[in-house]
Write an enzyme that holds these catalytic residues in place. Structure first.
Site, PDB file in Angstrom:
ATOM      1  N   ILE A 143      -0.159 -50.462  48.868  1.00 25.51           N
ATOM      2  CA  ILE A 143       0.160 -50.241  50.472  1.00 25.51           C
ATOM      3  C   ILE A 143       1.116 -50.389  50.712  1.00 25.51           C
ATOM      4  O   ILE A 143       2.395 -50.558  50.322  1.00 25.51           O
ATOM      5  CB  ILE A 143       0.146 -51.986  50.551  1.00 25.51           C
ATOM      6  CG1 ILE A 143      -0.968 -52.765  50.045  1.00 25.51           C
ATOM      7  CG2 ILE A 143       0.535 -52.530  52.333  1.00 25.51           C
ATOM      8  CD1 ILE A 143      -2.551 -52.685  51.071  1.00 25.51           C
ATOM      9  N   LYS A 144       1.216 -49.133  51.754  1.00 20.90           N
ATOM     10  CA  LYS A 144       2.631 -48.544  52.460  1.00 20.90           C
ATOM     11  C   LYS A 144       3.309 -49.535  53.406  1.00 20.90           C
ATOM     12  O   LYS A 144       3.092 -49.460  54.340  1.00 20.90           O
ATOM     13  CB  LYS A 144       2.343 -47.179  52.681  1.00 20.90           C
ATOM     14  CG  LYS A 144       1.211 -45.993  52.013  1.00 20.90           C
ATOM     15  CD  LYS A 144       1.241 -44.892  52.633  1.00 20.90           C
ATOM     16  CE  LYS A 144       2.776 -43.537  52.774  1.00 20.90           C
ATOM     17  NZ  LYS A 144       1.660 -42.952  53.163  1.00 20.90           N
ATOM     18  N   ILE A 145       4.721 -49.311  52.514  1.00 15.72           N
ATOM     19  CA  ILE A 145       5.426 -50.253  53.713  1.00 15.72           C
ATOM     20  C   ILE A 145       6.732 -49.315  53.971  1.00 15.72           C
ATOM     21  O   ILE A 145       7.637 -49.114  52.611  1.00 15.72           O
ATOM     22  CB  ILE A 145       6.106 -51.393  52.432  1.00 15.72           C
ATOM     23  CG1 ILE A 145       4.858 -52.047  52.403  1.00 15.72           C
ATOM     24  CG2 ILE A 145       7.180 -51.896  53.656  1.00 15.72           C
ATOM     25  CD1 ILE A 145       5.266 -53.729  51.675  1.00 15.72           C
TER      26      ILE A 145
END
EC number: 2.2.1.2
Length: 373
Positions: A143-145
């Site tokens: 998951i890209k944050i």
């Protein structure tokens, strides 16, 4: 002797650099293109972002059937976007499952980004990250944050839930140090929450080419011989300083305690490695940043350039921090406001992804409208 293209990519992989493709589309999946890149070009992962999805959905007819099905079910705009994007990511994750297994979960990873409009809201970002993780429902998703100030606590909260994270939009070494601290805190909380640290992976996406684009623009505005001599020096020096920070912090006691509990180190990932200035070699952000235990995620154009002409000549990063710092000392002396460069790049990065997300929404809204008529 001429080096075959596959040999250059094999050399890069053998040097400890994981080759990830910075692109994903339904067409790549349906035509077997992505499978071929895995088989023939040493590609062991994929990253996506709002711009990539906006481009994918605005071209061709690959998504039309699913849009019609969702429209018939009465899905609203946001549910449709979520379904379309997570379907691609889920299918790509399945395609990379053998790589994931063969590398003990290090590679075979597919990244999907949280709604960029949440970049300044830690609580909503963390909630969105958990929702994406559950929706894709594959162990090899990341998951890209975004690494905004507000994103840092979201990174920690997400890791604390046992979720693997790709931290994106990192420009400065100062912010990168905070990202590593957030990573450590997240793993410490994950351990306290009873999660097996061996199952958590993370990369820190350090943007490269955009640094040269911004700094070169400012050097050109200065126009002096001193400034001209520094063109194209900032990005690679910045990445090399980042790697030095990685080596420093992952040699400390805090990390040693986590490693003893089975934690995996957060690998540096070189992002934005497509060259923007045609004066520069198209492979410079790949072959000049070769160093073990890193990822280079590149668009297919750069991947092809590396295959055809890169000079893979061993580690180009370890031990270069002093030389890299000299570049920044010279930039500052020439009149470049380095902190302002990084603030500008982060603001622009968030703004670009927000714009792409809106383009994605507009495209899908149009497709839903056609499907309902």
């Amino acid at each position: 002797m001429t080096v075959m293209s596959s040999d250059r990519l094999a050399q890069l992989s053998a040097a400890g650099v994981s080759i990830w493709l910075d692109d994903l589309s339904r067409e790549r999946l349906n035509t077997g293109n992505l499978a071929a890149l895995i088989r023939d070009k040493h590609v062991v992962g994929v990253t996506t972002n709002p711009t990539i999805f906006a481009n994918a959905l605005s071209h061709g007819e690959a998504y039309d059937e699913q849009v019609r099905e969702l429209a018939a079910r009465g899905a609203d705009l946001h549910a449709t976007v979520r379904e379309l994007t997570t379907t691609d990511v889920r299918n790509a994750a399945d395609l990379f499952r053998d790589v994931y297994t063969a590398t003990n979960g290090v590679d075979g990873r597919v990244s999907i980004e949280v709604d960029p409009r949440l970049a300044k809201d830690a609580e909503k970002t963390a909630a969105e990250a958990q929702d994406l993780w559950k929706t894709v429902d594959r162990p090899n998703v990341l998951i890209k944050i975004p690494a905004t100030e507000e994103g840092l606590p979201a990174i920690t909260r997400t890791l604390a839930e046992g979720i693997s994270v790709n931290v994106t939009l990192i420009f400065s070494v100062e912010r990168y140090r905070k990202v590593i601290e957030a990573f450590f805190a997240g793993l410490e909380q994950a351990k306290a929450n009873g999660h097996d640290l061996r199952g958590i992976q993370s990369v820190a996406s350090f943007f490269v080419s955009r640094v040269d684009t911004e700094v070169d623009k400012r050097l050109d505005a200065l126009g002096t011989d001193e400034a001209k001599a520094l063109r194209g020096e900032a990005a690679i020096a910045n990445a090399r300083l980042a790697y030095a920070a990685y080596e420093e912090l992952f040699a400390g006691e805090r990390w040693s305690a986590l490693a003893a509990s089975g934690a995996n180190a957060q690998r540096p990932l070189w992002a934005s490695t497509g060259v923007k200035d045609p004066q520069y070699s198209p492979t410079r952000y790949v072959d000049q940043l070769v160093v073990p235990n890193t990822v280079n995620t590149m668009p297919e154009k750069t991947l092809d350039a590396v295959a055809e002409q890169a000079e893979i000549d061993g580690d180009k990063v370890t031990g270069t921090a002093g030389q890299a710092q000299e570049v920044f000392d010279k930039l500052s002396a020439a009149g470049i406001d380095i902190p302002d460069v990084f603030r500008t790049l982060e603001d622009e990065g968030v703004e670009k992804f927000e714009k792409s997300w809106q383009e994605l929404l507009d495209t899908v809204e149009g497709q839903l409208g056609k499907a309902k008529n």
